[in-house]
Each structure stands twice: as C-alpha cells, then as structure tokens.
Motif scaffolding. Structure first.
Motif, PDB file in Angstrom:
ATOM      1  N   SER A  66       0.643  -1.148  -0.013  1.00 17.30           N
ATOM      2  CA  SER A  66       0.031   0.003   0.015  1.00 17.30           C
ATOM      3  C   SER A  66       0.775   1.368  -0.009  1.00 17.30           C
ATOM      4  CB  SER A  66      -0.902  -0.075   1.168  1.00 17.30           C
ATOM      5  OG  SER A  66      -1.515   1.256   1.424  1.00 17.30           O
ATOM      6  N   PHE A  67       0.601   2.251  -0.894  1.00 13.35           N
ATOM      7  CA  PHE A  67       0.966   3.299  -1.080  1.00 13.35           C
ATOM      8  C   PHE A  67       0.235   4.588  -0.987  1.00 13.35           C
ATOM      9  CE2 PHE A  67       3.985   0.355  -3.158  1.00 13.35           C
ATOM     10  CZ  PHE A  67       5.269   0.702  -2.356  1.00 13.35           C
ATOM     11  N   ASP A  68      -0.319   5.112   0.129  1.00 13.04           N
ATOM     12  CA  ASP A  68      -1.265   6.055   0.108  1.00 13.04           C
ATOM     13  C   ASP A  68      -2.563   5.627  -0.637  1.00 13.04           C
ATOM     14  OD1 ASP A  68       0.284   7.803   1.751  1.00 13.04           O
ATOM     15  OD2 ASP A  68       1.506   8.580  -0.075  1.00 13.04           O
ATOM     16  N   THR A  69      -2.609   6.094  -1.784  1.00 18.66           N
ATOM     17  CA  THR A  69      -3.772   5.805  -2.581  1.00 18.66           C
ATOM     18  C   THR A  69      -3.615   4.669  -3.693  1.00 18.66           C
ATOM     19  OG1 THR A  69      -3.374   7.370  -4.256  1.00 18.66           O
ATOM     20  CG2 THR A  69      -4.579   8.202  -2.337  1.00 18.66           C
ATOM     21  N   SER A  70      -2.492   4.284  -3.744  1.00 17.73           N
ATOM     22  CA  SER A  70      -2.269   2.971  -4.690  1.00 17.73           C
ATOM     23  C   SER A  70      -1.555   1.655  -4.237  1.00 17.73           C
ATOM     24  CB  SER A  70      -1.265   3.493  -5.917  1.00 17.73           C
ATOM     25  OG  SER A  70       0.022   3.828  -5.517  1.00 17.73           O
ATOM     26  N   TYR A  71      -1.966   0.630  -4.851  1.00 20.68           N
ATOM     27  CA  TYR A  71      -1.242  -0.489  -4.314  1.00 20.68           C
ATOM     28  C   TYR A  71      -0.093  -1.014  -5.549  1.00 20.68           C
ATOM     29  CZ  TYR A  71      -4.810  -0.922  -1.031  1.00 20.68           C
ATOM     30  OH  TYR A  71      -5.429  -0.752   0.076  1.00 20.68           O
ATOM     31  N   MET A  72       0.534  -1.977  -5.049  1.00 18.17           N
ATOM     32  CA  MET A  72       1.536  -2.713  -5.834  1.00 18.17           C
ATOM     33  C   MET A  72       1.891  -4.115  -5.543  1.00 18.17           C
ATOM     34  SD  MET A  72       5.682  -1.774  -6.981  1.00 18.17           S
ATOM     35  CE  MET A  72       6.382  -2.122  -5.212  1.00 18.17           C
ATOM     36  N   ASN A  73       1.727  -4.881  -6.398  1.00 21.59           N
ATOM     37  CA  ASN A  73       1.806  -6.321  -6.252  1.00 21.59           C
ATOM     38  C   ASN A  73       3.656  -6.649  -6.497  1.00 21.59           C
ATOM     39  OD1 ASN A  73      -0.401  -7.261  -5.401  1.00 21.59           O
ATOM     40  ND2 ASN A  73      -1.195  -7.070  -7.760  1.00 21.59           N
ATOM     41  N   ALA A  74       3.901  -7.499  -5.566  1.00 22.64           N
ATOM     42  CA  ALA A  74       5.435  -8.106  -5.769  1.00 22.64           C
ATOM     43  C   ALA A  74       5.594  -9.252  -5.310  1.00 22.64           C
ATOM     44  CB  ALA A  74       6.432  -6.973  -4.910  1.00 22.64           C
ATOM     45  N   ARG A  75       6.587 -10.011  -5.588  1.00 19.47           N
ATOM     46  CA  ARG A  75       6.970 -11.360  -5.228  1.00 19.47           C
ATOM     47  C   ARG A  75       8.210 -11.357  -4.673  1.00 19.47           C
ATOM     48  NH1 ARG A  75       2.659 -11.058  -6.216  1.00 19.47           N
ATOM     49  NH2 ARG A  75       1.278 -12.452  -7.274  1.00 19.47           N
ATOM     50  N   GLY A  76       8.580 -12.190  -3.677  1.00 21.99           N
ATOM     51  CA  GLY A  76       9.900 -12.314  -3.207  1.00 21.99           C
ATOM     52  C   GLY A  76      10.212 -13.688  -2.825  1.00 21.99           C
ATOM     53  N   ILE A  77      11.456 -14.146  -3.069  1.00 24.27           N
ATOM     54  CA  ILE A  77      12.032 -15.352  -2.631  1.00 24.27           C
ATOM     55  C   ILE A  77      13.110 -15.408  -1.643  1.00 24.27           C
ATOM     56  CG2 ILE A  77      13.178 -17.433  -3.680  1.00 24.27           C
ATOM     57  CD1 ILE A  77      12.040 -16.864  -6.414  1.00 24.27           C
ATOM     58  N   ARG A  78      13.174 -15.795  -0.577  1.00 17.70           N
ATOM     59  CA  ARG A  78      14.119 -15.717   0.700  1.00 17.70           C
ATOM     60  C   ARG A  78      14.618 -17.286   0.658  1.00 17.70           C
ATOM     61  NH1 ARG A  78      13.893 -11.960   4.182  1.00 17.70           N
ATOM     62  NH2 ARG A  78      11.712 -11.305   3.566  1.00 17.70           N
ATOM     63  N   VAL A  79      15.885 -17.385   0.705  1.00 13.61           N
ATOM     64  CA  VAL A  79      16.476 -18.644   0.621  1.00 13.61           C
ATOM     65  C   VAL A  79      17.720 -18.764   1.612  1.00 13.61           C
ATOM     66  CG1 VAL A  79      17.519 -18.709  -1.319  1.00 13.61           C
ATOM     67  CG2 VAL A  79      16.995 -20.843  -0.550  1.00 13.61           C
ATOM     68  N   TRP A  80      17.949 -20.064   2.284  1.00 14.78           N
ATOM     69  CA  TRP A  80      18.833 -20.182   2.995  1.00 14.78           C
ATOM     70  C   TRP A  80      20.024 -20.671   2.055  1.00 14.78           C
ATOM     71  CZ3 TRP A  80      21.863 -19.245   7.126  1.00 14.78           C
ATOM     72  CH2 TRP A  80      22.826 -19.625   7.593  1.00 14.78           C
ATOM     73  N   ASP A  81      21.027 -20.145   1.992  1.00 12.89           N
ATOM     74  CA  ASP A  81      22.215 -20.433   0.714  1.00 12.89           C
ATOM     75  C   ASP A  81      23.092 -21.362   1.932  1.00 12.89           C
ATOM     76  OD1 ASP A  81      24.277 -20.914  -0.822  1.00 12.89           O
ATOM     77  OD2 ASP A  81      24.537 -18.785  -1.218  1.00 12.89           O
ATOM     78  N   ASP A  82      23.156 -22.708   1.529  1.00 17.59           N
ATOM     79  CA  ASP A  82      23.799 -23.680   2.335  1.00 17.59           C
ATOM     80  C   ASP A  82      25.431 -23.726   1.890  1.00 17.59           C
ATOM     81  OD1 ASP A  82      23.482 -25.503   4.663  1.00 17.59           O
ATOM     82  OD2 ASP A  82      23.887 -27.034   3.252  1.00 17.59           O
ATOM     83  N   SER A  83      25.594 -23.219   0.842  1.00 18.62           N
ATOM     84  CA  SER A  83      27.023 -23.337   0.609  1.00 18.62           C
ATOM     85  C   SER A  83      27.723 -22.120   1.043  1.00 18.62           C
ATOM     86  CB  SER A  83      27.306 -23.218  -0.796  1.00 18.62           C
ATOM     87  OG  SER A  83      26.647 -22.137  -1.669  1.00 18.62           O
ATOM     88  N   ASN A  84      27.025 -20.749   1.305  1.00 21.00           N
ATOM     89  CA  ASN A  84      27.799 -19.581   1.850  1.00 21.00           C
ATOM     90  C   ASN A  84      27.172 -19.483   3.437  1.00 21.00           C
ATOM     91  OD1 ASN A  84      29.028 -18.860  -0.107  1.00 21.00           O
ATOM     92  ND2 ASN A  84      27.258 -18.352  -1.334  1.00 21.00           N
ATOM     93  N   LYS A  85      26.070 -20.124   3.779  1.00 26.74           N
ATOM     94  CA  LYS A  85      25.605 -19.984   5.272  1.00 26.74           C
ATOM     95  C   LYS A  85      24.951 -18.600   5.300  1.00 26.74           C
ATOM     96  CE  LYS A  85      27.038 -24.348   6.150  1.00 26.74           C
ATOM     97  NZ  LYS A  85      26.285 -25.238   5.401  1.00 26.74           N
ATOM     98  N   VAL A  86      24.107 -18.280   4.577  1.00 33.11           N
ATOM     99  CA  VAL A  86      23.319 -17.081   4.628  1.00 33.11           C
ATOM    100  C   VAL A  86      22.078 -17.079   4.221  1.00 33.11           C
ATOM    101  CG1 VAL A  86      25.626 -15.560   4.561  1.00 33.11           C
ATOM    102  CG2 VAL A  86      24.301 -15.923   2.504  1.00 33.11           C
TER     103      VAL A  86
END
Length: 164
Positions: A66-86
């Motif tokens: 939500s931005f004041d009078t408008s909306y925006m759709n978005a997508r995210g991918i959150r992942v544990w990187d096992d090789s770098n441990k982050v």
C-alpha cells in the motif's frame, strides 16, 4: 582416551548444530501477514502471504503493498544458501523492479543489504524482519551514506500473522 574421544565428539556435534541454527531463523515465516498500525491489524494496508519454497529452508512471498492511494503487487524469494551459510533475498514487482539482496547476520538477526542510486541519491540500504513472536514481527528499513558505519531509519512497521 575413550573419554577424550566422547568429549570431542560431543563438542564437535554441538558446534555443528550451532552452525546450522540459522537455517531455522525464518521457521515462523509461513502464513498470511497484515500490517499492524497502532496495535490494530489493518487488512486494507500492506500484506503478504508466505509459503514454503522448493527447498525446506526457502520461502515464496506474495506482497500487496500500500502506497497512500495506490497498491503494488510484488514477489519475493527468501532462501538459506547452504554453501555460503546466509539468508538471501530476491524481490520483483509488477512495476518492473528487480532486486537481489545480500544477507548478513547482525548480532542474532538476519538483515538484507543492497546499494541504491535513486536520482543521484546513493546509499546502502538494509532491511530486517525481526521476529517478536511466531505471529508478530517488526520490519525495519535503514539507509547509510557511509557504507554502514551509521544508519538512518527509513521506516519501522509491525506485522501480525492471521490464520487463513
């Protein structure tokens, strides 16, 4: 000698488990989250749904922002990187934004970092989703003009997980 070996194995196993605890940082993440304003959940403002991804320590996020009078759709991918441990993060929006964020641990919490240059305003940005309980979190966004030595708060928001 056997006692030394048993103690060594115990300490080594404990150390290994401690190294892997960060994989579980976002175990609370799955669900439907709504912004909480002055202690009241507002289902008309920013919200997001989170499901487990293709890896046990990954998540797919669907945002309606939500931005004041408008909306925006978005997508995210959150992942544990096992090789770098982050924990790492990728974000994209219907407005054509695409961002790759670097995960860094700050004390016991995970933040994501990214450099920005918006109309000549160059800064390092960081964000965190700080768990308060399994059903409440604090989202913090900050920026730095000195490469992370000092931080300026951009915003602080609270979210509550609501059962579907």
């Amino acid at each position: 000698m056997k006692i030394f070996l048993v103690i060594f194995i115990f300490i080594f196993n404990s150390w290994c488990l401690a190294q892997n605890d960060d994989r579980h940082y976002f175990d609370f993440w799955e669900g439907r989250w709504f912004q909480e304003i002055n202690g009241v959940v507002d289902t008309t403002k920013t919200r997001f749904d989170v499901i487990r991804g293709i890896h046990p320590y990954s998540f797919e996020e669907r945002w309606t922002m939500s931005f004041d009078t408008s909306y925006m759709n978005a997508r995210g991918i959150r992942v544990w990187d096992d090789s770098n441990k982050v924990w790492s993060y990728i974000w994209m929006s219907e407005r054509g934004h695409f961002q790759i964020w670097e995960g860094r641990k700050v004390n016991s919490d995970w933040y994501i970092y990214r450099n920005f240059n918006i109309n000549g305003d160059k800064y390092l940005s960081r964000q965190a989703w700080l768990p308060k309980t399994d059903e409440r979190l604090e989202r913090v966004s900050e920026k730095s003009y000195d490469n992370g030595k000092t931080w300026i708060l951009r915003f602080r928001e609270y979210y509550k997980k609501i059962k579907k």
